[in-house]
Design an enzyme around this catalytic site. Structure first.
Site, PDB file in Angstrom:
ATOM      1  N   CYS A 143       0.817  -1.222   0.000  1.00  0.00           N
ATOM      2  CA  CYS A 143       0.000   0.000   0.000  1.00  0.00           C
ATOM      3  C   CYS A 143       0.849   1.270   0.000  1.00  0.00           C
ATOM      4  O   CYS A 143       0.346   2.349  -0.291  1.00  0.00           O
ATOM      5  CB  CYS A 143      -0.941   0.010   1.202  1.00  0.00           C
ATOM      6  SG  CYS A 143      -2.011  -1.422   1.270  1.00  0.00           S
ATOM      7  N   HIS A 283      -3.372   7.170   3.592  1.00  0.00           N
ATOM      8  CA  HIS A 283      -3.762   5.879   3.011  1.00  0.00           C
ATOM      9  C   HIS A 283      -5.190   5.560   3.461  1.00  0.00           C
ATOM     10  O   HIS A 283      -5.542   5.726   4.631  1.00  0.00           O
ATOM     11  CB  HIS A 283      -2.804   4.786   3.491  1.00  0.00           C
ATOM     12  CG  HIS A 283      -3.174   3.428   2.997  1.00  0.00           C
ATOM     13  ND1 HIS A 283      -3.547   3.193   1.694  1.00  0.00           N
ATOM     14  CD2 HIS A 283      -3.246   2.219   3.628  1.00  0.00           C
ATOM     15  CE1 HIS A 283      -3.831   1.910   1.548  1.00  0.00           C
ATOM     16  NE2 HIS A 283      -3.662   1.300   2.705  1.00  0.00           N
ATOM     17  N   ASN A 313     -10.175  -0.011   0.628  1.00  0.00           N
ATOM     18  CA  ASN A 313      -8.712   0.082   0.573  1.00  0.00           C
ATOM     19  C   ASN A 313      -8.249  -0.450  -0.792  1.00  0.00           C
ATOM     20  O   ASN A 313      -8.317  -1.649  -1.048  1.00  0.00           O
ATOM     21  CB  ASN A 313      -8.133  -0.756   1.723  1.00  0.00           C
ATOM     22  CG  ASN A 313      -6.614  -0.748   1.752  1.00  0.00           C
ATOM     23  OD1 ASN A 313      -5.965  -0.284   0.825  1.00  0.00           O
ATOM     24  ND2 ASN A 313      -6.052  -1.279   2.821  1.00  0.00           N
TER      25      ASN A 313
HETATM   26  O1  UT7 Z   1      -3.510  -1.287   3.816  1.00  0.00           O
HETATM   27  C1  UT7 Z   1      -3.000  -1.668   5.050  1.00  0.00           C
HETATM   28  C2  UT7 Z   1      -3.583  -2.944   5.414  1.00  0.00           C
HETATM   29  N1  UT7 Z   1      -4.659  -3.122   6.259  1.00  0.00           N
HETATM   30  C3  UT7 Z   1      -5.080  -2.337   7.285  1.00  0.00           C
HETATM   31  O2  UT7 Z   1      -4.701  -1.221   7.480  1.00  0.00           O
HETATM   32  C4  UT7 Z   1      -6.066  -2.961   8.188  1.00  0.00           C
HETATM   33  C5  UT7 Z   1      -5.773  -2.650   9.642  1.00  0.00           C
HETATM   34  N2  UT7 Z   1      -6.732  -3.298  10.550  1.00  0.00           N
HETATM   35  C6  UT7 Z   1      -8.015  -2.944  10.596  1.00  0.00           C
HETATM   36  O3  UT7 Z   1      -8.469  -2.086   9.872  1.00  0.00           O
HETATM   37  C7  UT7 Z   1      -8.884  -3.621  11.649  1.00  0.00           C
HETATM   38  O4  UT7 Z   1      -8.089  -4.393  12.504  1.00  0.00           O
HETATM   39  C8  UT7 Z   1     -10.015  -4.511  11.028  1.00  0.00           C
HETATM   40  C9  UT7 Z   1     -11.057  -3.641  10.384  1.00  0.00           C
HETATM   41  C10 UT7 Z   1      -9.427  -5.471   9.999  1.00  0.00           C
HETATM   42  C11 UT7 Z   1     -10.697  -5.333  12.124  1.00  0.00           C
HETATM   43  O5  UT7 Z   1     -11.174  -4.477  13.141  1.00  0.00           O
HETATM   44  P1  UT7 Z   1     -10.913  -4.812  14.688  1.00  0.00           P
HETATM   45  O6  UT7 Z   1     -11.616  -3.802  15.465  1.00  0.00           O
HETATM   46  O7  UT7 Z   1      -9.418  -4.909  14.851  1.00  0.00           O
HETATM   47  O8  UT7 Z   1     -11.637  -6.191  14.830  1.00  0.00           O
HETATM   48  P2  UT7 Z   1     -11.044  -7.617  15.253  1.00  0.00           P
HETATM   49  O9  UT7 Z   1     -10.155  -8.130  14.170  1.00  0.00           O
HETATM   50  O10 UT7 Z   1     -10.493  -7.531  16.610  1.00  0.00           O
HETATM   51  O11 UT7 Z   1     -12.348  -8.460  15.288  1.00  0.00           O
HETATM   52  C12 UT7 Z   1     -13.344  -8.199  16.248  1.00  0.00           C
HETATM   53  C13 UT7 Z   1     -14.447  -9.206  16.026  1.00  0.00           C
HETATM   54  C14 UT7 Z   1     -13.954 -10.638  15.956  1.00  0.00           C
HETATM   55  O12 UT7 Z   1     -14.909 -11.454  16.558  1.00  0.00           O
HETATM   56  P3  UT7 Z   1     -14.622 -12.086  18.017  1.00  0.00           P
HETATM   57  O13 UT7 Z   1     -13.391 -12.899  17.833  1.00  0.00           O
HETATM   58  O14 UT7 Z   1     -14.413 -10.894  18.903  1.00  0.00           O
HETATM   59  O15 UT7 Z   1     -15.849 -12.876  18.280  1.00  0.00           O
HETATM   60  C15 UT7 Z   1     -13.959 -10.914  14.466  1.00  0.00           C
HETATM   61  O16 UT7 Z   1     -14.153 -12.278  14.170  1.00  0.00           O
HETATM   62  O17 UT7 Z   1     -15.094  -8.923  14.772  1.00  0.00           O
HETATM   63  C16 UT7 Z   1     -15.148 -10.115  14.009  1.00  0.00           C
HETATM   64  N3  UT7 Z   1     -15.089  -9.755  12.599  1.00  0.00           N
HETATM   65  C17 UT7 Z   1     -16.182  -9.452  11.888  1.00  0.00           C
HETATM   66  N4  UT7 Z   1     -17.473  -9.391  12.217  1.00  0.00           N
HETATM   67  C18 UT7 Z   1     -18.341  -9.028  11.255  1.00  0.00           C
HETATM   68  C19 UT7 Z   1     -13.996  -9.669  11.816  1.00  0.00           C
HETATM   69  N5  UT7 Z   1     -14.364  -9.306  10.570  1.00  0.00           N
HETATM   70  C20 UT7 Z   1     -15.720  -9.165  10.611  1.00  0.00           C
HETATM   71  C21 UT7 Z   1     -16.670  -8.807   9.640  1.00  0.00           C
HETATM   72  N6  UT7 Z   1     -17.965  -8.740   9.995  1.00  0.00           N
HETATM   73  N7  UT7 Z   1     -16.315  -8.494   8.361  1.00  0.00           N
END
Ligand code: UT7
Length: 356
Positions: A143, A283, A313
């Site tokens: 990215c 970004h 993204n």
């Molecule tokens: O270009 C650079 C690359 N990428 C990034 O910059 C991404 C950086 N990271 C992020 O943007 C965030 O970490 C995410 C948006 C990917 C995830 O957000 P988060 O607040 O860190 O959520 P999490 O990964 O801690 O997940 C929280 C919960 C989990 O459930 P449990 O384990 O707490 O029951 C996930 O399984 O949300 C669940 N979850 C979803 N639920 C509904 C993960 N993806 C989804 C989804 N829909 N799409």
């Protein structure tokens, strides 16, 4: 950067690296200034909304919007490759610069979703544009790639060896995403953004860039298969090794740390204060990451450019598309200072200050 897991030596901070270079006198001014002479972008027609994704994986519009800020993204057609999007964006940038494609003497394409392993996507773009006087190569910095390529271009312009360089950030991540993995498939979209870089008399538009990388974090955002280490075999494809793997939380944390540090460092090296930045173009990965950076820099939300709610993204394309939209909508005015800051797999990061 904080100390990565499993390593004893703390990673040197961007600030201390820059300070050491300053002491050694390695932060000199370029011989010849480089400016952006034209911008362009392209996104595919097909829109994939959060409601569409609700039918694919167990997710909700509410979750995606509150956790990321994304409402919809564009998805390229099966026959629409990265080079086609890149060429469309590049053509618009060349038109705005008032140049003939034959005047372009270098094409740089930042991408992690090249048409093929080789030849480089830039060569396909050259063919489509008829820019046959250009040397072509791709740059792989995920990215962060567009700002890396912009800095490579600036150095060639500064050296005086090249006059007009077409810099493109283009990615078709929809072709690398595991569409059954809700942790990643809701985040990404396809598109391309471009800029023509050249010398403009009396102007030094690209003021400063800082770039950094930390390979110790290479395992938190990657596509393991498809290279020589894990070649394309039926077994590897069955295990989905040719799709994006990401530890979202860790990437989030490192993105905030690295982008904040890069932003502060590049503003300081430009001899500016954060309040002199007219437009922050970050970004476009997550609105919460963007908010954290804007808060740290004390840049109010009306001076932060965001389009991730429409495109998601788009990897190397994200900041390039945003720059073109900011340019074409008049969000950037002559002599405004713009701060671009990016982050991606590698890990890689960069910040650039432009005077428009
Ligand atoms: O270009 C650079 C690359 N990428 C990034 O910059 C991404 C950086 N990271 C992020 O943007 C965030 O970490 C995410 C948006 C990917 C995830 O957000 P988060 O607040 O860190 O959520 P999490 O990964 O801690 O997940 C929280 C919960 C989990 O459930 P449990 O384990 O707490 O029951 C996930 O399984 O949300 C669940 N979850 C979803 N639920 C509904 C993960 N993806 C989804 C989804 N829909 N799409």
């Amino acid at each position: 950067m904080s100390t990565p897991r499993g390593t004893e030596t703390p990673a040197p901070s961007i600030t201390s690296q820059a300070r050491r270079k300053k002491e050694r006198g390695q932060l000199g001014q370029p011989v010849r200034g480089a400016s952006i002479l034209g911008t362009g972008s392209y996104v595919p027609e097909k829109v994939l909304t959060n409601a569409d994704l609700e039918r694919l994986v167990e997710t909700s519009d509410e979750w995606i919007v509150t956790r990321t800020g994304i409402r919809e993204r564009r998805i390229a057609g099966e026959d629409e490759h990265t080079s086609q999007m890149a060429a469309a964006a590049g053509r618009r940038a060349i038109e705005m610069a008032g140049l003939d494609p034959l005047e372009i003497d270098m094409i740089l394409v930042a991408t992690v979703s090249p048409d093929m392993m080789f030849p480089c996507t830039a060569c396909f773009v050259q063919k489509k544009l008829g820019a046959f006087n250009a040397a072509c190569m791709d740059i792989s910095a995920a990215c962060s790639g567009f700002l890396y390529a912009l800095e490579v271009a600036r150095n060639f312009i500064a050296a005086g060896t090249h006059d007009y360089i077409l810099v493109i950030g283009a990615d078709k991540l929809s072709s690398l995403v595991d569409w059954t993995d809700r942790n990643t498939c809701v985040l990404f979209g396809d598109g391309a953004g471009a800029a023509v870089v050249g010398h403009r008399e009396g102007k030094n538009g690209i003021l400063q860039t800082v770039m950094g990388s930390d390979g110790r974090f290479s395992d938190i955002l990657l596509m393991p298969g498809g290279g020589c280490r894990i070649p394309i075999t039926k077994e590897n494809i069955d295990q989905k090794l040719n799709t994006i793997k990401m530890s979202g939380k860790e990437v989030f944390k490192q993105a905030v740390i690295a982008m904040q540090a890069a932003a502060l460092e590049v503003v300081e090296r430009s001899g500016l204060r954060p309040e002199q930045i007219s437009l922050l173009i970050p970004h476009q990965a997550n609105s919460r990451i963007i908010d954290a950076i804007a808060t740290r820099l004390k840049v109010p939300s009306e001076r932060v450019f965001m389009n991730l709610e429409r495109y998601g993204n788009t990897s190397a394309a994200a900041v390039a598309i945003a720059l073109d939209e900011a340019n074409r909508t008049g969000a950037l005015k002559p002599d405004d200072y713009a701060l671009l800051v990016v982050f991606g797999g590698g890990l890689t990061w960069a910040g650039t200050v432009l005077q428009w």
